[in-house]
Design a protein around this motif. Structure first.
Motif, PDB file in Angstrom:
ATOM      1  N   ARG A 188       0.834  -1.195   0.000  1.00 33.16           N
ATOM      2  CA  ARG A 188       0.000   0.000   0.000  1.00 33.16           C
ATOM      3  C   ARG A 188       0.873   1.252   0.000  1.00 33.16           C
ATOM      4  NH1 ARG A 188      -4.280   0.774   4.691  1.00 33.16           N
ATOM      5  NH2 ARG A 188      -2.922  -0.735   5.635  1.00 33.16           N
ATOM      6  N   ASP A 189       0.405   2.329  -0.640  1.00 31.39           N
ATOM      7  CA  ASP A 189       1.092   3.614  -0.605  1.00 31.39           C
ATOM      8  C   ASP A 189       0.666   4.371   0.644  1.00 31.39           C
ATOM      9  OD1 ASP A 189       2.516   3.338  -2.970  1.00 31.39           O
ATOM     10  OD2 ASP A 189       0.893   4.172  -4.188  1.00 31.39           O
TER      11      ASP A 189
ATOM     12  N   VAL B 242      17.016  -5.604   9.669  1.00 28.32           N
ATOM     13  CA  VAL B 242      16.365  -4.597  10.521  1.00 28.32           C
ATOM     14  C   VAL B 242      14.923  -4.403  10.081  1.00 28.32           C
ATOM     15  CG1 VAL B 242      16.421  -2.184  11.267  1.00 28.32           C
ATOM     16  CG2 VAL B 242      18.565  -3.465  11.037  1.00 28.32           C
ATOM     17  N   LEU B 243      14.690  -4.323   8.778  1.00 25.95           N
ATOM     18  CA  LEU B 243      13.322  -4.174   8.270  1.00 25.95           C
ATOM     19  C   LEU B 243      12.457  -5.369   8.669  1.00 25.95           C
ATOM     20  CD1 LEU B 243      14.059  -2.762   4.697  1.00 25.95           C
ATOM     21  CD2 LEU B 243      12.963  -1.545   6.593  1.00 25.95           C
TER      22      LEU B 243
ATOM     23  N   ILE C  43       6.339  -4.368  14.826  1.00 30.70           N
ATOM     24  CA  ILE C  43       5.276  -3.381  14.631  1.00 30.70           C
ATOM     25  C   ILE C  43       4.475  -3.792  13.394  1.00 30.70           C
ATOM     26  CG2 ILE C  43       4.754  -0.914  14.402  1.00 30.70           C
ATOM     27  CD1 ILE C  43       7.651  -0.493  15.571  1.00 30.70           C
ATOM     28  N   PRO C  44       3.647  -4.828  13.517  1.00 34.00           N
ATOM     29  CA  PRO C  44       2.974  -5.413  12.349  1.00 34.00           C
ATOM     30  C   PRO C  44       1.957  -4.491  11.681  1.00 34.00           C
ATOM     31  CG  PRO C  44       2.270  -6.496  14.369  1.00 34.00           C
ATOM     32  CD  PRO C  44       3.388  -5.574  14.746  1.00 34.00           C
ATOM     33  N   VAL C  45       1.547  -3.411  12.319  1.00 32.11           N
ATOM     34  CA  VAL C  45       0.619  -2.480  11.675  1.00 32.11           C
ATOM     35  C   VAL C  45       1.240  -1.870  10.416  1.00 32.11           C
ATOM     36  CG1 VAL C  45       1.280  -0.430  13.014  1.00 32.11           C
ATOM     37  CG2 VAL C  45      -1.048  -0.650  12.150  1.00 32.11           C
ATOM     38  N   THR C  46       2.566  -1.907  10.309  1.00 32.82           N
ATOM     39  CA  THR C  46       3.251  -1.365   9.133  1.00 32.82           C
ATOM     40  C   THR C  46       3.355  -2.370   7.987  1.00 32.82           C
ATOM     41  OG1 THR C  46       5.439  -1.976   9.966  1.00 32.82           O
ATOM     42  CG2 THR C  46       4.609   0.211  10.562  1.00 32.82           C
ATOM     43  N   ALA C  47       3.028  -3.634   8.228  1.00 27.95           N
ATOM     44  CA  ALA C  47       3.192  -4.704   7.233  1.00 27.95           C
ATOM     45  C   ALA C  47       2.528  -4.416   5.885  1.00 27.95           C
ATOM     46  CB  ALA C  47       2.702  -6.033   7.798  1.00 27.95           C
ATOM     47  N   PRO C  48       1.340  -3.790   5.837  1.00 27.32           N
ATOM     48  CA  PRO C  48       0.729  -3.555   4.519  1.00 27.32           C
ATOM     49  C   PRO C  48       1.540  -2.630   3.600  1.00 27.32           C
ATOM     50  CG  PRO C  48      -0.906  -3.314   6.253  1.00 27.32           C
ATOM     51  CD  PRO C  48       0.427  -3.433   6.917  1.00 27.32           C
ATOM     52  N   PHE C  49       2.535  -1.941   4.137  1.00 24.45           N
ATOM     53  CA  PHE C  49       3.331  -1.021   3.330  1.00 24.45           C
ATOM     54  C   PHE C  49       4.585  -1.698   2.760  1.00 24.45           C
ATOM     55  CE2 PHE C  49       0.765   1.420   6.241  1.00 24.45           C
ATOM     56  CZ  PHE C  49       0.132   2.287   5.369  1.00 24.45           C
ATOM     57  N   PHE C  50       4.693  -3.002   2.998  1.00 23.83           N
ATOM     58  CA  PHE C  50       5.810  -3.797   2.496  1.00 23.83           C
ATOM     59  C   PHE C  50       5.283  -4.871   1.550  1.00 23.83           C
ATOM     60  CE2 PHE C  50       7.460  -1.968   6.326  1.00 23.83           C
ATOM     61  CZ  PHE C  50       8.827  -1.882   6.162  1.00 23.83           C
ATOM     62  N   ASP C  51       6.032  -5.169   0.505  1.00 25.41           N
ATOM     63  CA  ASP C  51       5.698  -6.295  -0.360  1.00 25.41           C
ATOM     64  C   ASP C  51       6.063  -7.607   0.328  1.00 25.41           C
ATOM     65  OD1 ASP C  51       4.564  -4.955  -2.547  1.00 25.41           O
ATOM     66  OD2 ASP C  51       6.541  -4.501  -3.368  1.00 25.41           O
ATOM     67  N   ALA C  52       7.150  -7.606   1.093  1.00 27.04           N
ATOM     68  CA  ALA C  52       7.576  -8.801   1.817  1.00 27.04           C
ATOM     69  C   ALA C  52       6.606  -9.048   2.974  1.00 27.04           C
ATOM     70  CB  ALA C  52       8.989  -8.611   2.346  1.00 27.04           C
ATOM     71  N   LYS C  53       6.251 -10.288   3.162  1.00 27.56           N
ATOM     72  CA  LYS C  53       5.320 -10.670   4.227  1.00 27.56           C
ATOM     73  C   LYS C  53       6.082 -10.955   5.517  1.00 27.56           C
ATOM     74  CE  LYS C  53       2.150 -10.139   1.323  1.00 27.56           C
ATOM     75  NZ  LYS C  53       1.835  -8.740   1.210  1.00 27.56           N
ATOM     76  N   LEU C  54       5.351 -11.027   6.624  1.00 31.23           N
ATOM     77  CA  LEU C  54       5.959 -11.252   7.937  1.00 31.23           C
ATOM     78  C   LEU C  54       6.849 -12.497   7.961  1.00 31.23           C
ATOM     79  CD1 LEU C  54       2.976 -10.431  10.305  1.00 31.23           C
ATOM     80  CD2 LEU C  54       5.063  -9.108  10.020  1.00 31.23           C
ATOM     81  N   THR C  55       6.484 -13.508   7.207  1.00 32.95           N
ATOM     82  CA  THR C  55       7.225 -14.771   7.212  1.00 32.95           C
ATOM     83  C   THR C  55       8.308 -14.832   6.137  1.00 32.95           C
ATOM     84  OG1 THR C  55       5.545 -15.742   5.782  1.00 32.95           O
ATOM     85  CG2 THR C  55       5.277 -16.052   8.167  1.00 32.95           C
TER      86      THR C  55
ATOM     87  N   ALA D 118      14.084 -11.017   1.016  1.00 33.56           N
ATOM     88  CA  ALA D 118      12.914 -10.279   0.531  1.00 33.56           C
ATOM     89  C   ALA D 118      12.904  -8.859   1.097  1.00 33.56           C
ATOM     90  CB  ALA D 118      11.629 -11.011   0.920  1.00 33.56           C
ATOM     91  N   PHE D 119      13.376  -8.694   2.317  1.00 26.96           N
ATOM     92  CA  PHE D 119      13.434  -7.362   2.922  1.00 26.96           C
ATOM     93  C   PHE D 119      14.627  -6.569   2.401  1.00 26.96           C
ATOM     94  CE2 PHE D 119      10.521  -9.495   5.777  1.00 26.96           C
ATOM     95  CZ  PHE D 119       9.568  -8.508   5.995  1.00 26.96           C
ATOM     96  N   VAL D 120      15.725  -7.241   2.083  1.00 28.11           N
ATOM     97  CA  VAL D 120      16.871  -6.576   1.451  1.00 28.11           C
ATOM     98  C   VAL D 120      16.422  -5.956   0.134  1.00 28.11           C
ATOM     99  CG1 VAL D 120      19.107  -6.960   0.324  1.00 28.11           C
ATOM    100  CG2 VAL D 120      18.649  -7.976   2.569  1.00 28.11           C
ATOM    101  N   ALA D 121      15.589  -6.681  -0.610  1.00 24.01           N
ATOM    102  CA  ALA D 121      15.098  -6.185  -1.902  1.00 24.01           C
ATOM    103  C   ALA D 121      14.234  -4.939  -1.736  1.00 24.01           C
ATOM    104  CB  ALA D 121      14.307  -7.279  -2.608  1.00 24.01           C
ATOM    105  N   GLU D 122      13.663  -4.729  -0.550  1.00 22.80           N
ATOM    106  CA  GLU D 122      12.809  -3.567  -0.312  1.00 22.80           C
ATOM    107  C   GLU D 122      13.538  -2.396   0.342  1.00 22.80           C
ATOM    108  OE1 GLU D 122       8.803  -3.628   0.706  1.00 22.80           O
ATOM    109  OE2 GLU D 122       8.697  -5.807   0.742  1.00 22.80           O
TER     110      GLU D 122
END
Length: 148
Positions: free
Chosen positions: A3-4, A105-106, A113-125, A130-134
């Motif tokens: 999400r933006d 770190v991401l 702080i999972p409320v921020t998860a929708p702003f990432f393409d990478a999922k919690l798991t 995947a987070f390095v790519a973001e």
């Protein structure tokens, strides 16, 4: 697809409430919430916004889960972060992390702080890779040296 981030009326109102609570020293978001004051890169005026400070790997980190927001640009122009909550005030010099450092770190940030998860393409798991790519979309700063 992530999400933006939009700073609409609801988010502005929430920020006003969170800022007031943090200014009074109340521990918001599990004690990770602080007010970040930076110097405006164009105006030179102080700018204050609520942020979460993550402790991971023996360091403290500022993460921008919403992308290239104002405080990120301000820290890039002047790497001085003034963090405060209530009477507790600290001034730090920050260093922006490269993608390989930012990835773990991401991942830790989104899990904390999972409320921020929708702003990432990478999922919690997702893997750290995947987070390095973001990392280019979510700047990460290490609180490098306390100046207080």
């Amino acid at each position: 697809m992530a999400r933006d981030y939009r700073l609409g009326v609801t988010r502005k109102a929430a920020n006003v409430v969170v800022k007031a609570l943090l200014a009074r020293g109340l521990p918001v978001t599990g004690g990770t919430g602080f007010l970040l004051t930076t110097r405006g890169r164009r105006s030179g005026a102080d700018r204050t916004t609520p942020v979460n400070v993550l402790e991971a790997g023996g360091d403290r980190w500022l993460v921008s889960p919403y992308g290239q927001v104002g405080w990120v640009h301000n820290l890039r122009a002047d790497p001085t972060a003034r963090l405060w909550r209530g009477r507790r005030r600290e001034t730090w010099t920050v260093e922006e992390a490269d993608a390989a450092t930012a990835g773990p770190v991401l991942r830790a940030y989104v899990r904390k702080i999972p409320v921020t998860a929708p702003f990432f393409d990478a999922k919690l798991t997702a893997s750290v890779d995947a987070f390095v790519a973001e990392a280019d979309r979510h700047p990460v700063f290490r609180l490098a040296r306390s100046r207080t």
